[in-house]
Design an enzyme around this catalytic site. Structure first.
Site, mmCIF file in Angstrom:
data_model
loop_
_atom_site.group_PDB
_atom_site.id
_atom_site.type_symbol
_atom_site.label_atom_id
_atom_site.label_comp_id
_atom_site.label_asym_id
_atom_site.label_seq_id
_atom_site.Cartn_x
_atom_site.Cartn_y
_atom_site.Cartn_z
ATOM 1 N N GLY A 107 45.233 33.107 40.481
ATOM 2 C CA GLY A 107 45.047 33.392 41.913
ATOM 3 C C GLY A 107 45.298 34.772 42.501
ATOM 4 O O GLY A 107 45.899 34.763 43.630
ATOM 5 N N THR A 108 45.058 35.776 41.746
ATOM 6 C CA THR A 108 45.306 37.029 42.545
ATOM 7 C C THR A 108 44.404 37.275 43.509
ATOM 8 O O THR A 108 44.798 38.016 44.289
ATOM 9 C CB THR A 108 45.185 38.081 41.311
ATOM 10 O OG1 THR A 108 43.823 37.810 40.379
ATOM 11 C CG2 THR A 108 46.270 37.970 40.230
ATOM 12 N N ASN A 109 43.176 36.963 43.510
ATOM 13 C CA ASN A 109 42.353 37.101 44.677
ATOM 14 C C ASN A 109 42.631 36.448 45.701
ATOM 15 O O ASN A 109 42.500 36.840 46.906
ATOM 16 C CB ASN A 109 40.780 36.860 44.268
ATOM 17 C CG ASN A 109 40.036 37.976 43.508
ATOM 18 O OD1 ASN A 109 40.163 39.154 43.771
ATOM 19 N ND2 ASN A 109 39.671 37.703 42.326
ATOM 20 N N ARG B 227 29.596 14.140 36.167
ATOM 21 C CA ARG B 227 29.580 15.383 36.936
ATOM 22 C C ARG B 227 29.081 15.063 38.019
ATOM 23 O O ARG B 227 29.842 15.808 38.933
ATOM 24 C CB ARG B 227 28.508 16.266 35.894
ATOM 25 C CG ARG B 227 28.808 17.772 36.548
ATOM 26 C CD ARG B 227 30.225 18.324 35.738
ATOM 27 N NE ARG B 227 30.489 19.455 36.255
ATOM 28 C CZ ARG B 227 31.421 20.600 35.882
ATOM 29 N NH1 ARG B 227 32.008 19.995 34.865
ATOM 30 N NH2 ARG B 227 31.446 21.584 36.297
ATOM 31 N N LEU C 246 36.217 28.686 37.853
ATOM 32 C CA LEU C 246 35.425 28.501 36.864
ATOM 33 C C LEU C 246 34.504 27.518 36.705
ATOM 34 O O LEU C 246 33.666 27.149 35.669
ATOM 35 C CB LEU C 246 36.294 28.867 35.552
ATOM 36 C CG LEU C 246 37.081 30.023 35.413
ATOM 37 C CD1 LEU C 246 38.083 29.645 34.066
ATOM 38 C CD2 LEU C 246 36.282 31.273 35.482
ATOM 39 N N ASN D 51 31.612 34.701 46.578
ATOM 40 C CA ASN D 51 32.184 34.665 45.305
ATOM 41 C C ASN D 51 32.293 36.118 44.865
ATOM 42 O O ASN D 51 31.459 37.012 45.410
ATOM 43 C CB ASN D 51 31.059 34.056 44.139
ATOM 44 C CG ASN D 51 31.480 34.146 42.589
ATOM 45 O OD1 ASN D 51 32.554 33.809 42.501
ATOM 46 N ND2 ASN D 51 30.855 34.741 41.744
ATOM 47 N N HIS E 72 32.386 38.741 41.859
ATOM 48 C CA HIS E 72 31.852 39.026 40.423
ATOM 49 C C HIS E 72 32.498 40.323 40.017
ATOM 50 O O HIS E 72 32.121 41.204 40.815
ATOM 51 C CB HIS E 72 30.403 38.704 40.334
ATOM 52 C CG HIS E 72 30.061 38.680 38.711
ATOM 53 N ND1 HIS E 72 30.186 37.794 37.920
ATOM 54 C CD2 HIS E 72 29.536 39.794 38.002
ATOM 55 C CE1 HIS E 72 29.929 38.203 36.794
ATOM 56 N NE2 HIS E 72 29.235 39.464 36.783
ATOM 57 N N ASP F 118 25.072 33.927 39.879
ATOM 58 C CA ASP F 118 25.192 35.318 40.537
ATOM 59 C C ASP F 118 23.938 36.002 40.956
ATOM 60 O O ASP F 118 23.577 37.171 40.990
ATOM 61 C CB ASP F 118 25.745 36.249 39.161
ATOM 62 C CG ASP F 118 26.878 35.874 38.732
ATOM 63 O OD1 ASP F 118 27.848 35.288 39.416
ATOM 64 O OD2 ASP F 118 27.118 35.875 37.557
ATOM 65 N N GLU G 52 38.020 44.257 43.490
ATOM 66 C CA GLU G 52 38.171 42.920 43.784
ATOM 67 C C GLU G 52 39.051 42.748 44.986
ATOM 68 O O GLU G 52 38.674 42.000 45.908
ATOM 69 C CB GLU G 52 38.493 42.238 42.643
ATOM 70 C CG GLU G 52 37.468 42.155 41.538
ATOM 71 C CD GLU G 52 37.827 41.061 40.441
ATOM 72 O OE1 GLU G 52 38.169 39.816 40.547
ATOM 73 O OE2 GLU G 52 37.737 41.490 39.053
#
Length: 208
Positions: free
Chosen positions: A12-14, A66, A91, A108, A110, A151, A181
């Protein structure tokens, strides 16, 4: 006030960068309503709980199909009536039903300069391993909207980071996080929260 759901899978650094930016005033007119993880042991959940933010764990392992997982994830996000879904080290492959429910409202981060080193299979250290293997002199990070591809959505912001002699994938990963980031994800949220981002014909325009 822009209400956000942040999806995480690990440390969870972002997420921390977003929370710090809100606290410092670099992000205005926005709040994190809920943090959702597919991993019950994700440290990101502790970061959220420490700030008094609601958390939820929704894992594919807990569902027979799913499709059932996808519906549960979308349902939880919709429960909070959020305006923006932020993928911060998530992920899980985002299902089409979510992209359709939140068109140009999922972002997102990347860890490369898209379209380099992106797409299926490019995540985590793999991105930096491939960048070093190719011998690029500059890499970086990209914040983009999420569409039905991997992406491939409209690019909002990018920031370049120098590749240095002797870099390992781990060292490069850390530099990209610190210099790119954690800088452009809060910047992108700030722009969106204050109505400065528009998308036309698959391209992003940013107004001042």
């Amino acid at each position: 006030m822009l209400k956000m759901a942040v999806l995480v899978s690990g440390g969870g650094t972002n997420l921390q960068a977003i929370l710090d930016a809100i606290e410092s005033g670099r992000i205005t007119n926005a709040e994190v309503s809920v943090v959702i993880s597919n991993n019950k042991n994700a440290y990101a959940l502790e970061r959220a709980r420490g700030r008094g933010i609601d958390t939820a764990v929704i894992s594919p392992k807990d569902y027979d199909t799913r499709e059932a997982f996808n519906e549960a994830l979308l349902g939880k996000i919709q429960e909070y009536q959020v305006d923006l879904v932020v993928l911060a080290g998530c992920l899980v492959v985002i299902p089409e039903i979510m992209v359709e429910a939140f068109p140009n409202r999922i972002i997102n981060i990347h860890p490369s300069l898209i379209p380099s080193f992106c797409g299926t299979g490019f995540y985590g250290l793999k991105v930096h391993e491939e960048a070093l293997k190719r011998g690029v002199k500059v890499t970086g990070a990209t914040v983009h909207f999420v569409d039905a591809g991997t992406d491939t959505g409209p690019i909002i912001l990018q920031k370049a980071v120098e590749v240095k002699e002797g870099d390992t994938p781990e060292v490069l990963q850390r530099r990209v996080m610190e210099e790119a980031e954690w800088v452009i994800m809060p910047e992108a949220i700030q722009l969106i929260a204050n109505g400065q981002v528009s998308v036309k014909d698959g391209r992003v325009s940013i107004s001042q």
